[in-house]
Design an enzyme around this catalytic site. Sequence first.
Site, mmCIF file in Angstrom:
data_model
loop_
_atom_site.group_PDB
_atom_site.id
_atom_site.type_symbol
_atom_site.label_atom_id
_atom_site.label_comp_id
_atom_site.label_asym_id
_atom_site.label_seq_id
_atom_site.Cartn_x
_atom_site.Cartn_y
_atom_site.Cartn_z
ATOM 1 C CD GLN A 61 0.420 -24.041 53.082
ATOM 2 O OE1 GLN A 61 1.421 -24.458 52.509
ATOM 3 N NE2 GLN A 61 0.474 -23.152 54.050
ATOM 4 C CG ASP A 65 4.498 -27.794 58.107
ATOM 5 O OD1 ASP A 65 5.386 -26.918 58.179
ATOM 6 O OD2 ASP A 65 3.405 -27.595 57.566
ATOM 7 C CE LYS A 108 5.195 -23.720 52.487
ATOM 8 N NZ LYS A 108 3.989 -24.230 53.165
#
Length: 385
Positions: A170, A193, A126
Amino acid sequence: MALKNKVQSILIPWWRKNTLLSSTSRTLNTFATGSDNRIIKSPSLVSLDLPDEWTSSSTNCNAPSTNKLASEETGRVIDGKQIAEEIISGVACEVERMKKTIGEVPGVAVILVGERRDSQTYVRNKIKACEEAGIKFSLTEFSEKCSEDEVCDAIMGFNMDPSFHGILVQLPLPQRLNEEKVLDVMRLEKDVDGFHPMNMGNLAMRGREPLFIPCTPKGCVELLIRSGVEIMGKKAVVIGRSNIVGLPASLLLQVSDSFFLSFFHAISDATELRHHATVTVVDALTSNPEEITREADILVSAVGVPNLVRGSWLKPGAVVVDVGTYPVEDDSCEQGYRLIGDVCYEEASRVASWLTPVPGGVGPMTVAMLLYNTLESARRIYKFV
């Protein structure tokens, strides 16, 4: 059958010792005595949750002797890396145009807890992709022993920072941390997300549009579209029911409006489609997973169990999307390990018509979708068109 018996031998005793059995027993007892005054007798949904724990056959992939496979590979590879590069290039052009027009660039903040190898790999990818696209990036790392409050405080700081248009925690988090509590702290408009309950709820409901679609399922569907795979009316099977991939993937295949990536001419047709597959979800308690998967025109596997899906599990000509990643020690690799997927690639390639590799399939697309969602968030905030 052996897999089923092994899984059940582990899970059923656990289940009987925990909340579900006690809750259900109390409910059944009150039915018998008539002493329960509750209007609704069903136990809470949370009390019905069971862990989705799969067992692995092997990290080695040798074809079973009973499986009749062709001698040569026939499946075409869906190159997620190449497709992701095209999307990131498009994002970079839009970022540059935004910078020249209004003097702003999108920004994304990533919070990493612990030292999971797969999570660290995703974060590195990322960072690299954001640098390529010109997107501002911030990484906040915590040890596995950190508290929920520390993580929540970091999120709230980025909530208030106008230079960051997306926040990503994450996942998965260490089990001792309350994932629901952590994600609920995040502002809806920065949930790039797509895991906020409001985004997930809107994804599940027809006629509703979430602000963001979870990156990995969104990437899976984009791979199918780019490869010319017909989804409408097809039988799709999703292995795994996690909140991260399995659940949103099953919802997206059922009711997706393909309302993403509209500014790319290369995907102009995608904005006009609706994907109405007939979707079945297979989990660790499913009694006949192989029979179900053999009916699938499209198979998405997302459980992180190496070589779970063998060639014998597949319908000839099926399209296979392997989301799973599993690190295997390998001193010849730079990182000291290599990644393999849920699907036995050697066997699947002899049965499937299309399939994604691991690595180089879904992983790069997840990163590309994160960049796209971050760009969309900035465009929405700045009213930039």
